[in-house]
Scaffold this active site. Structure first.
Site, short mmCIF file in Angstrom:
data_model
loop_
_atom_site.label_atom_id
_atom_site.label_comp_id
_atom_site.label_asym_id
_atom_site.label_seq_id
_atom_site.Cartn_x
_atom_site.Cartn_y
_atom_site.Cartn_z
N LYS A 38 0.84 -1.20 0.00
CA LYS A 38 0.00 0.00 0.00
C LYS A 38 0.88 1.26 0.00
O LYS A 38 2.07 1.20 0.35
CB LYS A 38 -0.90 -0.02 1.24
CG LYS A 38 -0.13 -0.17 2.55
CD LYS A 38 -1.00 -0.72 3.66
CE LYS A 38 -0.24 -0.73 4.98
NZ LYS A 38 -0.95 -1.43 6.03
N TYR A 251 14.65 30.22 10.28
CA TYR A 251 13.49 30.97 10.76
C TYR A 251 13.46 31.06 12.29
O TYR A 251 13.75 30.09 13.00
CB TYR A 251 12.20 30.29 10.30
CG TYR A 251 11.91 30.49 8.83
CD1 TYR A 251 11.76 31.77 8.30
CD2 TYR A 251 11.80 29.39 7.98
CE1 TYR A 251 11.49 31.95 6.95
CE2 TYR A 251 11.53 29.57 6.63
CZ TYR A 251 11.38 30.85 6.13
OH TYR A 251 11.13 31.03 4.79
#
Ligand SMILES: *Cc1c(COP(=O)(O)O)cnc(C)c1O
Length: 358
Positions: A38, A251
């Site tokens: 999957k 940041y």
């Protein structure tokens, strides 16, 4: 694409994948070994991975969504394809067209499949304690009493804590599943995911369904990994900067140089699936392999780039840093981000070049 134009790349070792399949198969020589594929084979690329698994002897493939099943069918015309989501109402013709075997999870699904599937095979997914999509055992009893026309080719259940071999809940689930099996004594049974393959023959039964261990995740946390690494994630050094003592990187200036430092900026960020939790301000334990050493991530992981401290090593523009692979294990990388191998792999972004080696 040549490596000269790449920001980052994922290398998938298909030989290691095939060897991992065989290692898992050898744990249960009497059982069939299937594969959970999957999520595009856990993010590593459906076609090359399932082709390698097929060539290694795998014949049963487990996907989550019917659409994924159709993708597998296009690549492997003869595979058995089980859909773990079950049977979507109204979608019988889709399942039949692609020869998908739904793992039925409720009486409603069983009745609709019996009415619409023209005798096509189905699996039954019965709950043994995880309480996710699956039949409650009483509902299974009731539906079997209805004597529907169902061609049941597999009875399966799923373990909640198989990576903890000492957890008593494994035995509880094994017993509950044994009870369910008495309802369908002639139907092959499947209980084991990756870690379940290591719990012995009471768990491996007729068919196993490993996923993460195929792709190199450690099925035995806290013990040496018996699986070979399959995936390597590397990102380019875009720039090496001198950062004076007291200056901050990234940041919000969350990391500040406490000595005259050298910092490398790598071309992979959270858009590429580098977990933002790898920022030094959170877990603070994440590093990459670069210049022959582990170099800690500094400051915040941003969308397109990640900064690492390379003060101690020789690094130049255009080098590649490893986030996980042969030097930093998948499991270590996931742990350093406060997450699990499954999530790290399946979140890899779409901007990588994928390279498959045989
Ligand atoms: C994903 C999944 C597996 C494979 O699990 P791993 O832990 O990756 O080995 C097996 N069975 C079911 C029902 C699953 O959802």
């Amino acid at each position: 694409m040549s490596k000269h134009s790449l920001a980052a790349q994922v290398t998938v070792d298909l030989t290691a994948l095939a060897k991992n399949y065989k290692t898992l198969a050898a744990l249960a020589p009497k059982a069939e070994t299937g594969a959970a594929v999957k999520g595009e084979a856990y993010g590593l690329g459906l076609k090359p991975c399932i082709t390698a698994l097929w060539n290694a002897g795998c014949r049963s493939f487990f996907v989550a969504r019917p659409r994924e099943g159709a993708d597998v069918r296009r690549i492997l015309p003869k595979a058995r394809i089980y859909v773990l989501d079950g049977f979507y109402t109204g979608a019988a013709s889709y399942y039949l067209k692609h020869k998908l075997i739904p793992a039925l999870i409720s009486a409603d699904e069983a009745r609709e499949w019996a009415a619409k599937a023209k005798g096509a095979p189905c699996a039954i997914h019965v709950d043994s304690g995880i309480n996710r999509v699956s039949f409650p055992i009483d509902e299974l009893k009731a539906i079997l009493a209805e004597k529907l026309k169902l061609k049941i080719v597999l009875l399966m259940s799923h373990l909640a804590s198989s990576e903890e071999p000492g957890n008593g809940f494994n035995q509880t689930q094994r017993q509950r599943f044994a009870e369910a099996r008495t309802l369908l004594p002639d139907v092959p049974a499947s209980l084991a995911n990756s870690s379940g393959c290591f719990l012995g023959k009471d768990f491996t039964l007729d068919l196993t369904r490993p996923g993460v261990a195929l792709y190199g995740g450690n099925p035995l946390p806290g013990h040496p990994n018996p699986m070979l690494p399959v995936a390597t994630l590397e990102a380019r050094v875009l720039q090496v900067r001198d950062v004076p003592m007291g200056e901050a990187v990234g940041y919000n200036s969350t990391w500040r140089a406490t000595r005259p430092s050298k910092v490398a900026l790598l071309g992979a960020g959270y858009r590429d699936g580098i977990p933002r939790r790898m920022s030094s301000v959170f877990e603070g334990k994440a590093s990459v392999w670069l210049g022959g050493a582990r170099c800690p991530i500094v400051g915040r992981v941003s969308m397109d780039m990640t900064a690492v401290d390379v003060t101690e090593v020789q690094v130049k523009r255009g080098d590649f840093a490893e986030f996980f692979g042969h030097h930093i294990s998948l499991d270590d990388a996931a742990t350093s981000a406060g997450t699990i191998t499954w999530e790290l792999l399946t979140h890899l972004g779409s901007r990588y070049a994928y390279k498959y080696i045989k």
